[in-house]
Every structure is written in structure tokens, then in C-alpha cells.
Write a protein that holds these residues in place. Structure first.
Motif, short mmCIF file in Angstrom:
data_model
loop_
_atom_site.label_atom_id
_atom_site.label_comp_id
_atom_site.label_asym_id
_atom_site.label_seq_id
_atom_site.Cartn_x
_atom_site.Cartn_y
_atom_site.Cartn_z
N TRP A 293 -14.22 22.31 88.78
CA TRP A 293 -13.09 21.63 89.43
C TRP A 293 -11.95 21.40 88.43
CZ3 TRP A 293 -11.24 16.86 87.95
CH2 TRP A 293 -12.05 16.09 87.09
N VAL A 294 -12.30 21.23 87.15
CA VAL A 294 -11.25 21.02 86.14
C VAL A 294 -10.47 22.33 85.97
CG1 VAL A 294 -10.76 20.39 83.74
CG2 VAL A 294 -12.68 19.33 84.93
N ARG A 295 -11.20 23.44 85.90
CA ARG A 295 -10.51 24.74 85.74
C ARG A 295 -9.64 25.03 86.96
NH1 ARG A 295 -15.69 25.81 83.94
NH2 ARG A 295 -16.29 26.97 85.79
N ASP A 296 -10.19 24.74 88.14
CA ASP A 296 -9.42 24.99 89.37
C ASP A 296 -8.16 24.13 89.41
OD1 ASP A 296 -11.32 26.75 90.13
OD2 ASP A 296 -12.28 25.46 91.65
N ALA A 297 -8.32 22.86 89.04
CA ALA A 297 -7.17 21.95 89.08
C ALA A 297 -6.09 22.40 88.11
CB ALA A 297 -7.62 20.53 88.75
N LEU A 298 -6.50 22.82 86.91
CA LEU A 298 -5.53 23.27 85.91
C LEU A 298 -4.79 24.51 86.39
CD1 LEU A 298 -7.29 22.83 82.47
CD2 LEU A 298 -5.07 21.94 83.12
N GLU A 299 -5.56 25.41 86.99
CA GLU A 299 -4.94 26.64 87.47
C GLU A 299 -3.94 26.36 88.57
OE1 GLU A 299 -7.16 30.20 88.64
OE2 GLU A 299 -8.21 29.97 86.72
N ALA A 300 -4.33 25.47 89.51
CA ALA A 300 -3.45 25.16 90.64
C ALA A 300 -2.17 24.48 90.12
CB ALA A 300 -4.17 24.25 91.62
N TYR A 301 -2.34 23.58 89.16
CA TYR A 301 -1.18 22.87 88.61
C TYR A 301 -0.24 23.85 87.91
CZ TYR A 301 1.52 19.66 85.73
OH TYR A 301 2.56 18.97 85.13
N SER A 302 -0.83 24.72 87.12
CA SER A 302 -0.02 25.66 86.36
C SER A 302 0.71 26.63 87.27
CB SER A 302 -0.95 26.39 85.41
OG SER A 302 -0.37 27.54 84.95
N GLU A 303 0.00 27.06 88.33
CA GLU A 303 0.58 27.99 89.31
C GLU A 303 1.81 27.33 89.97
OE1 GLU A 303 -1.59 30.96 89.97
OE2 GLU A 303 0.44 31.64 90.51
N LYS A 304 1.62 26.03 90.30
CA LYS A 304 2.68 25.33 91.01
C LYS A 304 3.86 25.07 90.07
CE LYS A 304 3.32 21.36 93.97
NZ LYS A 304 3.08 19.97 93.91
N LYS A 305 3.56 24.62 88.87
CA LYS A 305 4.63 24.20 87.96
C LYS A 305 5.31 25.39 87.27
CE LYS A 305 5.54 20.88 84.34
NZ LYS A 305 6.48 19.90 84.56
N TYR A 306 4.49 26.37 86.84
CA TYR A 306 5.07 27.46 86.03
C TYR A 306 5.02 28.81 86.74
CZ TYR A 306 4.23 23.91 82.46
OH TYR A 306 4.20 22.75 81.76
N GLY A 307 4.37 28.86 87.89
CA GLY A 307 4.24 30.14 88.59
C GLY A 307 3.37 31.11 87.81
N ALA A 308 2.51 30.60 86.94
CA ALA A 308 1.65 31.48 86.13
C ALA A 308 0.27 30.87 85.98
CB ALA A 308 2.27 31.68 84.76
N LYS A 309 -0.70 31.74 85.71
CA LYS A 309 -2.08 31.30 85.52
C LYS A 309 -2.20 30.53 84.20
CE LYS A 309 -6.62 33.59 85.19
NZ LYS A 309 -7.13 33.15 83.92
N ALA A 310 -2.93 29.43 84.23
CA ALA A 310 -3.18 28.70 82.98
C ALA A 310 -4.42 29.26 82.33
CB ALA A 310 -3.40 27.23 83.28
N PHE A 311 -4.40 29.36 81.03
CA PHE A 311 -5.61 29.80 80.33
C PHE A 311 -6.39 28.57 79.93
CE2 PHE A 311 -2.68 33.33 79.88
CZ PHE A 311 -3.48 34.36 80.32
N VAL A 312 -7.59 28.46 80.49
CA VAL A 312 -8.35 27.24 80.21
C VAL A 312 -9.60 27.52 79.37
CG1 VAL A 312 -7.58 25.81 82.11
CG2 VAL A 312 -9.39 27.49 82.52
#
Ligand code: BYC
Length: 312
Positions: A293-312
Motif C-alpha cells: 500500500w505504501v508503494r501504491d500510494a507513492l506511485e499514485a501521488y507521484s503520478e498525480k503531482k508529477y505525471g511520472a512514476k515514482a521510484f520506490v
């Protein structure tokens, strides 16, 4: 240039002592060997948190607890530097980690032994970190720049780990009969696996010739093991503890000789049949699942804020 000319030039660079950096041309086998070794090393650091981490709630004082928490946290950091170093070779963290969880990638045999008492924490620091430092001081000279630089920092931190282990063991060895009994028992169980963790006997070490030729390793497994014994055995003996090897002795030229290592036990552990292999991988898998859930949340946040995948 042909492949052969490029390889010759690459080998000449290594002979001149130059570091190979991520964008440089390198033989495919060199790249693969490094990904294998660096990722196995990263997995070892991550799984290596388990035997000691288990004892954090049982530390006998706040001082010991703080030291142990810091040590275990350091191992997580080492895993992170090492995954980054492997990523510079074109591997992804996800594929490396999946190979680890699936049991396709190896990690150090030593972490498949149980930590059965508080004294094991000290013995792991003295022996396991001590053996790791001997191997990693060599790897700090490695021809691949990112790995060698990661090793410099890791060795500095491992030196603290080694000292805290030795301090603990020496105190307990001079302590109550029960404390003495606990450290002796830890030494009895950790001595041989610590010798084994430095890798198979040279005659069985299939990777060493190529790794030495390319300056990844500068010493063989047996050479590093010998250095470890020569440094550690006299100190253990001076502490009054007894090393569980009746054949261990120093000859008149100052060379240490040891009894036969049980290589069947080593290969059994490497193949996944050690006392704790299943438990260790099971715990890693559970931690990975719980962190989804932490990885998913980070990815969703990054997608929304930066339009890019976050590397976690
Ligand atoms: N356990 O040709 P060889 C730490 C495998 S963590 C399992 O001699 P190489 C710490 C080897 O992979 C310290 N497998 O291999 C963390 C190979 O199989 P593959 C970990 C082993 O690579 C937390 C096969 O046996 N350090 O410090 O030339 C708390 C033939 O071996 C082991 C590193 O990972 C083993 N012990 O030499 C406290 C350092 N040994 O892969 C402390 C980086 C061998 O061909 N690694 N195998 O299928 C190295 O320096 C080298 O990889 C080794 C082995 C010296 C370990």
C-alpha cells in the motif's frame, strides 16, 4: 572497433588501475557478473537485518537497544546503496528484488542460521561483520567505480558494527558464568558458518578467476578467509573463549591452519536447505506484501503531482 579490440582496451584500462564507470563500454559478462554479485550483496544486507532485528525488543539496556537499532538501520542503508549501484548497470530494482523473493537470487549463507540468544548479537558483530569487512575492504578496490565507492562507505559503517560486537563479547566473556556460557555457545555456533560465508574453497570457486582478471576481486576466497582467521583467532583466544576447532593452530611462521570445513553443510544452505532459509524468505515476502500500500500510494501521488512514476 571489433569486440575483441574493445575487450583488449577495457582490460588495459583495468590493468592501469582505472575505474570503469556506468556509461563506459564493458563486456557483457563483466556487467552480468557485477549485477549478480552486487544484487546478492544487497539482498544479504536486507535479509541480514532479520537475525539481529529480532533481538531489538529484548536488548538488556537502552544503550544496547539504541546501538542495535542504529546497526540494523545501517544494513537497510547498505542494501539501498547496493541496489543503486546495481541499477547503474541497467538492472531494475523490481526485477532484482523479485528474483530475491522467488529464491532465484542468492544471498549470504550466514543469514540462514538462527540467532538464539542475546549473545549472538555480539558474536554476529564480531565474526560476521568482521568477515564482511575483510571481504569488503578488498571490494573497495574493485574496478567498477559505483561498487567500489559504495564499499568505502559501507566498510566505514561496518567498522562500528564490528567494534560494538567485539566490545559486547569481551564484556560478556569477562562477565558472569552465565554470560560467559552464552558467548561461548554463540561462538560454537557462529565460528564455522562465518568461515563459510567467505565463499567456497578456491578449487570450487567458479567465478573467482574471471573476477580477479577483471579486478572485481583482488583476492581469492581462501586468501580472504586466511586473513580473517589470522586477525580474529588470536583475539578470541586472548578473550579466554575457546574456538570450536581442535586443529586450529599458528605455525612457527605465523601462518594459521584450520581443520576441515564442512562444505556439504555450506552447499546445503546455499541450495536453500539451511535451518532458516524458508523463515527468512517468508518474512521478507510478508514485509514486501505489507508494504504494497505504501508503494501504491507513492506511485499514485507521484503520478498525480508529477505525471511520472515514482521510484520506490
Ligand atoms: N552464500 O564462485 P564463488 C553483510 C555462491 S552481508 C551464498 O566463489 P564469488 C552483513 C556464489 O554466489 C555480506 N552463496 O562466488 C549484513 C556462486 O554461485 P552463483 C555479504 C554463496 O561471487 C548484515 C557459487 O557459490 N557480502 O556484510 O566469486 C549484517 C560459487 O562461489 C556464498 C557479499 O555479498 C555464500 N556465502 O564469491 C551483518 C559480498 N559464497 O552466484 C553483515 C559480495 C559463494 O555463481 N560478494 N556463494 O550462482 C562476494 O564478495 C562474493 O560473491 C563471495 C563469493 C566472496 C561471497
Amino acid at each position: 572497433m571489433t569486440e575483441e579490440q574493445k575487450t583488449n582496451e577495457f582490460e588495459e584500462r583495468i590493468q592501469r588501475g582505472e575505474k570503469i564507470e556506468p556509461g563506459d563500454w564493458m563486456p557483457e559478462k563483466y556487467r552480468k557478473q557485477l549485477i549478480r554479485m552486487i544484487s546478492q550483496h544487497a539482498h544479504s544486507e536486507v535479509i541480514g537485518m532479520l537475525p539481529e532485528g529480532k533481538w531489538i525488543p529484548h536488548a538488556p539496556s537502552l544503550r544496547r537497544k539504541m546501538i542495535l537499532i542504529a546497526k540494523v538501520q545501517d544494513e537497510a542503508g547498505h542494501g539501498q546503496y547496493l541496489y543503486h549501484a546495481a541499477e547503474t548497470l541497467g538492472a531494475t530494482r523490481e526485477e532484482l528484488y523479485q528474483a530475491f523473493l522467488d529464491g532465484r537470487a542468492k544471498y549470504s549463507s550466514i543469514f540462514n542460521y538462527p540467532s538464539m540468544s542475546w549473545a549472538d548479537v555480539g558474536m554476529i558483530g564480531w565474526l560476521v561483520d568482521g568477515a564482511a569487512i575483510k571481504n569488503q575492504t578488498m571490494l573497495a578496490q574493485c574496478s567498477y567505480g559505483p561498487y567500489s565507492r559504495a564499499m568505502v562507505r559501507i566498510c566505514a559503517e561496518e567498522t562500528f558494527h564490528h567494534k560494538q560486537g567485539k566490545e559486547m563479547v569481551l564484556k560478556y566473556a569477562a562477565g558472569t558464568p552465565k554470560q560467559r556460557e552464552m558467548v561461548q555457545d554463540a561462538l560454537n555456533r557462529y565460528w564455522w558458518p562465518s568461515l563459510m560465508m567467505l565463499g567456497p574453497h578456491d578449487s570450487e570457486s567458479t567465478n573467482t578467476p574471471q573476477l580477479v582478471k577483471w579486478g572485481v576481486k583482488t583476492k581469492t576466497n581462501d586468501e580472504v578467509r586466511q586473513e580473517f582467521i589470522a586477525e580474529t583467532a588470536p583475539e578470541l583466544i586472548a578473550s579466554g573463549l575457546s574456538i570450536p576447532d581442535p586443529d586450529l593452530h599458528e605455525d612457527e611462521n605465523g601462518v594459521w591452519h584450520h581443520g576441515p570445513i564442512d562444505w556439504d553443510e555450506f552447499w546445503n544452505v546455499v541450495k536453500g536447505n539451511g535451518p532458516c532459509n524458508a523463515e527468512r524468505l517468508g518474512m521478507r515476502q510478508a514485509a514486501h506484501d505489507n508494504g504494497e500500500w505504501v508503494r501504491d500510494a507513492l506511485e499514485a501521488y507521484s503520478e498525480k503531482k508529477y505525471g511520472a512514476k515514482a521510484f520506490v
